[in-house]
Write an enzyme that holds these catalytic residues in place. Structure first.
Site, mmCIF file in Angstrom:
data_model
loop_
_atom_site.group_PDB
_atom_site.id
_atom_site.type_symbol
_atom_site.label_atom_id
_atom_site.label_comp_id
_atom_site.label_asym_id
_atom_site.label_seq_id
_atom_site.Cartn_x
_atom_site.Cartn_y
_atom_site.Cartn_z
ATOM 1 N N GLN A 64 0.832 -1.021 -0.050
ATOM 2 C CA GLN A 64 -0.110 -0.020 0.138
ATOM 3 C C GLN A 64 0.834 1.204 -0.199
ATOM 4 O O GLN A 64 2.025 1.320 0.640
ATOM 5 C CB GLN A 64 -0.842 -0.015 1.216
ATOM 6 C CG GLN A 64 -1.968 -1.139 1.272
ATOM 7 C CD GLN A 64 -3.157 -0.968 0.440
ATOM 8 O OE1 GLN A 64 -3.328 0.244 -0.099
ATOM 9 N NE2 GLN A 64 -4.042 -1.876 0.288
ATOM 10 N N TYR B 232 -7.437 -12.245 -1.376
ATOM 11 C CA TYR B 232 -6.880 -11.093 -2.212
ATOM 12 C C TYR B 232 -5.939 -10.658 -1.302
ATOM 13 O O TYR B 232 -5.865 -9.385 -1.014
ATOM 14 C CB TYR B 232 -7.706 -10.126 -2.784
ATOM 15 C CG TYR B 232 -8.728 -10.572 -3.533
ATOM 16 C CD1 TYR B 232 -8.691 -10.971 -4.925
ATOM 17 C CD2 TYR B 232 -10.252 -10.854 -2.972
ATOM 18 C CE1 TYR B 232 -9.716 -11.128 -5.727
ATOM 19 C CE2 TYR B 232 -11.037 -11.473 -3.763
ATOM 20 C CZ TYR B 232 -11.032 -11.548 -5.066
ATOM 21 O OH TYR B 232 -12.082 -11.980 -6.077
ATOM 22 N N GLU C 90 -4.125 -15.558 -2.175
ATOM 23 C CA GLU C 90 -3.502 -14.711 -3.090
ATOM 24 C C GLU C 90 -3.271 -15.338 -4.512
ATOM 25 O O GLU C 90 -2.715 -16.343 -4.286
ATOM 26 C CB GLU C 90 -2.381 -13.871 -2.594
ATOM 27 C CG GLU C 90 -1.484 -13.079 -3.465
ATOM 28 C CD GLU C 90 -2.090 -12.072 -4.148
ATOM 29 O OE1 GLU C 90 -2.685 -11.182 -3.519
ATOM 30 O OE2 GLU C 90 -1.740 -11.758 -5.162
ATOM 31 N N ASP D 91 -10.597 -7.819 -0.381
ATOM 32 C CA ASP D 91 -9.877 -6.754 -0.852
ATOM 33 C C ASP D 91 -9.500 -6.999 -2.172
ATOM 34 O O ASP D 91 -8.501 -6.915 -2.451
ATOM 35 C CB ASP D 91 -8.811 -6.555 0.118
ATOM 36 C CG ASP D 91 -8.000 -5.234 -0.256
ATOM 37 O OD1 ASP D 91 -8.527 -4.334 -0.901
ATOM 38 O OD2 ASP D 91 -6.841 -4.921 0.136
ATOM 39 N N CYS E 20 -11.612 -0.667 -3.493
ATOM 40 C CA CYS E 20 -11.279 0.416 -4.145
ATOM 41 C C CYS E 20 -11.803 0.670 -5.375
ATOM 42 O O CYS E 20 -11.367 1.720 -6.236
ATOM 43 C CB CYS E 20 -9.694 -0.141 -4.625
ATOM 44 S SG CYS E 20 -9.733 -1.263 -6.018
HETATM 45 N N1 SAH Z 1 -4.924 -7.084 0.806
HETATM 46 C C1 SAH Z 1 -3.690 -6.766 0.194
HETATM 47 C C2 SAH Z 1 -3.811 -6.641 -1.195
HETATM 48 C C3 SAH Z 1 -4.675 -5.808 -2.169
HETATM 49 S S1 SAH Z 1 -4.632 -5.581 -3.554
HETATM 50 C C4 SAH Z 1 -3.270 -5.289 0.743
HETATM 51 O O1 SAH Z 1 -3.865 -4.572 1.353
HETATM 52 O O2 SAH Z 1 -1.968 -5.004 0.531
HETATM 53 C C5 SAH Z 1 -5.242 -6.895 -4.339
HETATM 54 C C6 SAH Z 1 -4.698 -8.225 -4.691
HETATM 55 O O3 SAH Z 1 -5.291 -9.127 -5.200
HETATM 56 C C7 SAH Z 1 -3.316 -8.084 -5.300
HETATM 57 O O4 SAH Z 1 -2.469 -8.623 -4.605
HETATM 58 C C8 SAH Z 1 -3.788 -8.971 -6.562
HETATM 59 O O5 SAH Z 1 -2.507 -9.728 -6.914
HETATM 60 C C9 SAH Z 1 -4.562 -9.820 -5.924
HETATM 61 N N2 SAH Z 1 -5.421 -10.863 -6.922
HETATM 62 C C10 SAH Z 1 -6.007 -10.342 -8.218
HETATM 63 N N3 SAH Z 1 -6.947 -11.086 -8.641
HETATM 64 C C11 SAH Z 1 -6.758 -12.176 -7.769
HETATM 65 C C12 SAH Z 1 -7.596 -13.358 -7.764
HETATM 66 N N4 SAH Z 1 -8.600 -13.634 -8.743
HETATM 67 N N5 SAH Z 1 -7.262 -14.165 -6.753
HETATM 68 C C13 SAH Z 1 -6.690 -13.824 -5.842
HETATM 69 N N6 SAH Z 1 -5.942 -12.701 -5.837
HETATM 70 C C14 SAH Z 1 -6.108 -11.886 -6.683
#
Ligand code: SAH
Length: 457
Positions: A288, A317, A338, A386, A413
């Site tokens: 972030q 996620y 993830e 997320d 987001c």
């Molecule tokens: N919660 C974390 C990341 C949020 S960003 C934080 O706050 O830092 C969203 C994340 O979802 C990213 O890391 C991206 O790689 C992942 N992502 C995207 N599509 C996805 C899917 N279909 N399944 C699992 N993860 C996914």
């Protein structure tokens, strides 16, 4: 039937701004035809020139503000450069108005979908600039000199810039120092047209709680000439630098980082903390960008989850596990999923680094893994999601509902996919039980982050 637009390109008009789009552009209507115009606030009367005419809407540029809104912020010459670069598209709004804009965006999407839900006032930042902990700055040759700056919006023309306004000022300072070293060592800047030259980008990551900085030199070539001298000077002039890496990207692409990273100095990672957990962050990891607001966002997610220490939590996620680790301190078990495998490796390492043993991570698409966990009989009390901008997959919503958690905490987001997903959850018996809470992660830009709590009927 061909509809004729009531305006013509390059013609001048006057009008009153009716609304703001989700991108922060003002909307002026001429005979019901919408024109989107930057730097124009609701209520303002403006004189503008039409720059583009589309079938159902067009674009314009302000020539003169005939009246100004009380929400208008002063803009000086330096800020105009930022506007050209599209770095801070909302900088012409005073900050309280930016916060209201974000709340209102969610409210109007809910209203459009006939959802009677309330949205709290956006939680803002005390100092709503200089917040970004990461920069990836293009390097180009401008009038015979290596320059750092930003692309003019919708182009690849470099606008030289040294004050990036929304970045940590230590990063701005580091970029100038590195630029001057590269100039002195005569390292050629990358040229997109010929695909020649060496330095494509300078990346800087700064930790908020620790005195650590990473400098990344993204190169078009495998070798970096004068590497030793460059590294020596960077570490001498920027003593807070604990990591210098070279990343090779020799493809003609807009993606900034390539697959190969060499450590030129110090460690391959920097460290930072979030809510008391320490994280290792590598050049490639998602982290972030606004540490102050991220702590508020995560704390809110923890509060909404109502954790007492005995819960089983799923963090879908999960990235490098930042939310998972924060929750693990208040829960019995946390399961994270993830899709990026290096992020999952980081998440596992970070759990260990913090002495936490109640975390379980899976590398998979969240929608597949949720179905898997559901089949295995996992019974979470709380599910946190997320997702990226496109929101949740419908099958994920199905599996989540079938596991019957008491609470679902949705960190979003993108308000438009959030509103869509709220409706899908409602069909499965999960309803929003507290006002939706926006948290401003990206001041001066139109991005909207929010936390929503859904509970089973
Ligand atoms: N919660 C974390 C990341 C949020 S960003 C934080 O706050 O830092 C969203 C994340 O979802 C990213 O890391 C991206 O790689 C992942 N992502 C995207 N599509 C996805 C899917 N279909 N399944 C699992 N993860 C996914």
């Amino acid at each position: 039937m061909k509809i004729q637009a009531p305006v013509a390109k390059n013609e001048t008009y006057t009008g009153t701004v009716m609304d703001l789009t989700y991108e922060g552009n003002g909307v002026v209507k001429i005979d019901n035809y919408s024109l989107f115009i930057a730097n124009a606030l609701p209520g303002e009367e403006i004189k503008f020139v039409v720059t583009k005419v589309g079938k159902s809407f067009g674009f314009g540029r302000v020539l003169e503000h005939l009246t100004t809104s009380p929400d208008r912020a002063e803009i000086d010459a330096k800020d105009r450069k930022l506007a050209q670069a599209g770095i801070a598209p909302l900088q012409h709004m005073v900050y309280p108005a930016q916060l209201r804009f974000k709340q209102h965006q969610i409210e109007s999407l809910l209203a459009k979908n006939k959802l009677e839900l309330s949205v709290s006032e956006t939680i803002g930042m005390e100092t709503p600039y200089h917040y970004r902990n990461k920069a990836q700055i293009p390097v180009r040759n401008v009038h015979g000199e290596l320059e750092t700056g930003f692309y003019r919006q919708h182009s690849h023309d470099l606008v030289p810039l040294t004050d990036f306004y929304i970045q940590d000022p230590r990063i701005d300072k580091a970029i100038v120092i590195v630029r001057d070293i590269l100039r002195a060592e005569n390292v050629p800047a990358y040229d997109e047209k010929t695909h020649k030259g060496i330095i494509r980008n300078i990346m800087v990551r700064q930790s908020y709680y620790e005195k650590e900085m990473m400098i990344g030199l993204i190169t078009n070539s495998h070798t970096l000439p004068r590497a030793k001298a460059i590294v020596e000077q960077i570490s001498e002039q920027l003593p807070e630098v604990t990591s210098i890496i070279q990343n090779v990207n020799n493809r003609p692409t807009n993606v900034i980082l390539g697959p190969i990273t060499n450590v030129l100095y110090g460690e391959p990672v920097i460290h930072d903390s979030l809510l008391g957990n320490r994280f290792e962050i590598s050049a490639q990891s998602f982290y972030q960008v606004n540490p102050v607001q991220t702590e508020k966002l995560y704390q809110l997610a923890i509060d909404r989850a109502g954790l007492t220490g005995s819960e089983t939590v799923i963090d879908a996620y999960c990235g490098i596990g930042t939310i998972s680790l924060a929750m693990a301190r208040h829960a019995k078990d946390v399961y994270g999923v993830e899709v990026v495998s290096t992020a999952v490796e980081d998440a596992k390492k970070n759990a260990k680094l913090n002495g936490l043993t109640n975390l379980h991570f899976a590398t998979n698409k969240a929608e597949y893994q949720m179905a898997e966990w559901q089949k295995q009989g996992l019974k979470p009390d709380v599910i946190v999601v997320d997702p990226p901008r496109k929101g949740l997959d419908e099958t994920l919503i199905e599996s989540a509902a079938e596991m019957q958690p008491k609470k679902i905490v949705y960190v979003s987001c993108n308000p438009s996919t959030l509103v869509r997903d709220i409706q899908r959850f409602a069909e499965k018996g999960y309803h929003v039980t507290e006002p939706i809470q926006p948290v401003d992660q990206f001041p001066q830009t139109p991005h909207i982050e929010s936390v929503t709590l859904l509970e089973k009927d």
